[in-house]
Design an enzyme around this catalytic site. Structure first.
Site, short mmCIF file in Angstrom:
data_model
loop_
_atom_site.label_atom_id
_atom_site.label_comp_id
_atom_site.label_asym_id
_atom_site.label_seq_id
_atom_site.Cartn_x
_atom_site.Cartn_y
_atom_site.Cartn_z
CG ASP A 7 -1.78 1.34 1.25
OD1 ASP A 7 -2.49 1.70 0.36
OD2 ASP A 7 -1.76 1.99 2.48
CG ASP A 9 -1.36 7.67 0.41
OD1 ASP A 9 -0.32 8.26 0.19
OD2 ASP A 9 -2.53 7.96 0.13
#
Length: 178
Positions: A7, A9
């Site tokens: 991922d 953020d």
């Protein structure tokens, strides 16, 4: 092939409830860039799967997103590594698409890009349940980091077999020690 799905953020860079909207706001978490470079140097392929609903919300445009990703790739390259693929969902939460995590569409794109039938055994590193859930559909192994929304996520039931680490650097240390 050694492949990892990250991922963005909260795993690689600082997260914000107000969204990361510009290259100036995009700030790497301590040790994340170096960790990605170490993985890459060890022969791992690095794919990033990221929800970017700020696009659908009109908070930033595709040029700003591209600039953030160019910065990310440049920083990893400066440390001697490489980001092999970045895929994103530009839709909002109510758009009913197949690519917004926890749906598995981004992970299917990654599997297709690397010509894999599934992602069985591939680590997926996230700070939220939706990151982990999206990868589970294609057989990924869930790794939760405590950065970003990770501490909040720890208050919820995690998928069976989820490994929990302080940050991306700790995940990479674990993977390279195996």
């Amino acid at each position: 092939m050694k492949l990892i799905v990250l991922d963005r953020d909260g795993v690689i860079n600082e997260d914000s409830d107000d969204f990361v909207k510009s290259v100036e706001e995009w700030t790497p978490l301590p040790g994340s860039i170096e960790a990605m470079a170490r993985l890459s140097q060890a022969g791992w392929k690095i794919a990033i799967a990221t929800n970017q609903s700020g696009l659908a919300r009109g908070l930033f445009d595709s040029h700003a997103l591209d600039a953030m990703h160019v910065k990310l790739q440049r920083l990893v390259a400066e440390q001697g590594g490489q980001v092999d693929l970045i895929v994103h969902c530009a839709h909002g939460p109510d758009d009913a698409c197949d690519c917004r995590k926890p749906s598995p569409g981004l992970f299917r794109q990654i599997a297709q890009h690397f010509d894999l039938p599934d992602l069985k055994g591939i680590p997926v590193v996230g700070d939220s349940l939706r990151d982990l859930t999206a990868g589970l559909v294609l057989g990924c192994e869930p790794y939760l980091v405590r950065t970003g929304k990770g501490e909040r996520t720890l208050q919820k039931p995690l998928p069976e077999g989820t490994l929990v680490f302080a940050d991306l650097s700790a995940v990479v240390h674990h993977l390279l020690q195996e």
